[in-house]
Design a protein around this motif. Sequence first.
Motif, short mmCIF file in Angstrom:
data_model
loop_
_atom_site.label_atom_id
_atom_site.label_comp_id
_atom_site.label_asym_id
_atom_site.label_seq_id
_atom_site.Cartn_x
_atom_site.Cartn_y
_atom_site.Cartn_z
N TRP A 118 0.83 -1.21 0.00
CA TRP A 118 0.00 0.00 0.00
C TRP A 118 0.86 1.26 0.00
CZ3 TRP A 118 -4.90 1.18 -0.99
CH2 TRP A 118 -5.83 0.15 -1.00
N THR A 119 1.96 1.24 0.73
CA THR A 119 2.86 2.39 0.77
C THR A 119 3.43 2.65 -0.62
OG1 THR A 119 3.38 2.00 3.10
CG2 THR A 119 4.96 3.32 1.84
N THR A 120 3.81 1.59 -1.30
CA THR A 120 4.32 1.73 -2.67
C THR A 120 3.24 2.25 -3.60
OG1 THR A 120 5.96 -0.02 -2.33
CG2 THR A 120 5.36 0.48 -4.61
N ALA A 121 2.05 1.68 -3.50
CA ALA A 121 0.95 2.12 -4.37
C ALA A 121 0.64 3.59 -4.14
CB ALA A 121 -0.30 1.26 -4.11
N TYR A 122 0.51 3.98 -2.88
CA TYR A 122 0.19 5.38 -2.60
C TYR A 122 1.33 6.31 -3.04
CZ TYR A 122 -1.41 9.66 -0.58
OH TYR A 122 -1.83 10.97 -0.44
N GLY A 123 2.55 5.91 -2.76
CA GLY A 123 3.69 6.73 -3.16
C GLY A 123 3.77 6.91 -4.66
N THR A 124 3.51 5.85 -5.40
CA THR A 124 3.54 5.92 -6.87
C THR A 124 2.47 6.86 -7.38
OG1 THR A 124 4.42 3.67 -7.02
CG2 THR A 124 3.31 4.55 -8.98
N LEU A 125 1.24 6.66 -6.93
CA LEU A 125 0.13 7.47 -7.44
C LEU A 125 0.19 8.90 -6.96
CD1 LEU A 125 -2.66 4.82 -7.40
CD2 LEU A 125 -1.89 6.12 -9.37
N SER A 126 0.51 9.11 -5.70
CA SER A 126 0.56 10.48 -5.20
C SER A 126 1.72 11.24 -5.82
CB SER A 126 0.62 10.52 -3.67
OG SER A 126 1.82 9.95 -3.19
N GLY A 127 2.84 10.57 -6.04
CA GLY A 127 3.95 11.23 -6.72
C GLY A 127 3.57 11.67 -8.12
N TYR A 128 2.85 10.81 -8.82
CA TYR A 128 2.37 11.16 -10.16
C TYR A 128 1.38 12.32 -10.09
CZ TYR A 128 -0.10 10.86 -14.58
OH TYR A 128 -0.69 11.17 -15.78
N ILE A 130 1.07 14.65 -7.80
CA ILE A 130 1.77 15.89 -7.43
C ILE A 130 2.47 16.46 -8.66
CG2 ILE A 130 3.72 16.82 -6.10
CD1 ILE A 130 2.83 14.82 -3.84
N SER A 131 3.11 15.59 -9.41
CA SER A 131 3.80 16.03 -10.62
C SER A 131 2.82 16.63 -11.62
CB SER A 131 4.54 14.84 -11.24
OG SER A 131 5.18 15.22 -12.43
N GLU A 132 1.67 15.99 -11.78
CA GLU A 132 0.66 16.49 -12.71
C GLU A 132 0.08 17.82 -12.24
OE1 GLU A 132 -0.77 14.85 -15.81
OE2 GLU A 132 1.35 14.41 -15.51
N TYR A 134 1.33 20.03 -9.84
CA TYR A 134 2.23 21.11 -9.44
C TYR A 134 3.50 21.15 -10.28
CZ TYR A 134 -0.96 20.64 -5.57
OH TYR A 134 -2.11 20.54 -4.83
N GLY A 135 3.65 20.19 -11.19
CA GLY A 135 4.78 20.21 -12.09
C GLY A 135 6.09 19.75 -11.50
N ARG A 136 6.04 19.13 -10.35
CA ARG A 136 7.28 18.63 -9.78
C ARG A 136 7.00 17.33 -9.01
NH1 ARG A 136 5.33 22.46 -6.36
NH2 ARG A 136 5.42 22.02 -4.15
N PRO A 137 7.76 16.29 -9.30
CA PRO A 137 7.60 15.06 -8.54
C PRO A 137 8.07 15.26 -7.11
CG PRO A 137 9.44 14.86 -10.05
CD PRO A 137 8.80 16.20 -10.31
N GLN A 138 7.43 14.57 -6.22
CA GLN A 138 7.77 14.70 -4.81
C GLN A 138 7.37 13.41 -4.11
OE1 GLN A 138 6.45 18.46 -3.34
NE2 GLN A 138 6.26 17.74 -1.29
N ALA A 139 8.21 12.91 -3.26
CA ALA A 139 7.87 11.70 -2.52
C ALA A 139 6.73 11.99 -1.58
CB ALA A 139 9.09 11.21 -1.73
N ALA A 140 5.78 11.10 -1.55
CA ALA A 140 4.64 11.24 -0.64
C ALA A 140 4.30 9.88 -0.10
CB ALA A 140 3.44 11.84 -1.38
N GLU A 141 4.57 9.68 1.17
CA GLU A 141 4.27 8.40 1.79
C GLU A 141 3.41 8.59 3.00
OE1 GLU A 141 7.64 5.91 2.40
OE2 GLU A 141 8.57 6.62 0.60
#
Length: 141
Positions: A118-128, A130-132, A134-141
């Motif tokens: 779940w941490t990986t899934a959330y981090g992957t999707l939230s990172g995407y 955030i990038s979409e 705000y224009g910058r990838p960012q780790a989100a866990e």
Amino acid sequence: MTPDQVKLVQDSFAKVVPISETAAVLFYDRLFEIAPAVKALFPADMTEQRRKLMMMLAAVVKGLGDLPSILPAASALATRHVSYGAKAEHYPVVGAALLWTLEKGLGDDWTSDVAAAWTTAYGTLSGYMISEAYGRPQAAE
């Protein structure tokens, strides 16, 4: 995400579906407890919001095996969140509330492997997202 992680997320979410209303209440109660300022971003009557949360989670979980299929919806959601006042720094707090909710809802079925998936899934999707948004990838866990 590995195929095993996708299966762990999907199988564990299937156990949450029967308690989806309770899970949604737990999620928002926890979110507002750990980040009281975000409560102002939500309507007073949370009934529809809770339903939307669970529908979106179900769609995302179902699509994890084919990630590109859910990215357009994730991008649109991220853009909508900006218009509601969401900020990039909200994503880690939302993730913490989600993981806490899943842990409470799954009980003994919340294993270290399920938590990692779940941490990986959330981090992957939230990172995407955030990038979409705000224009910058960012780790989100």
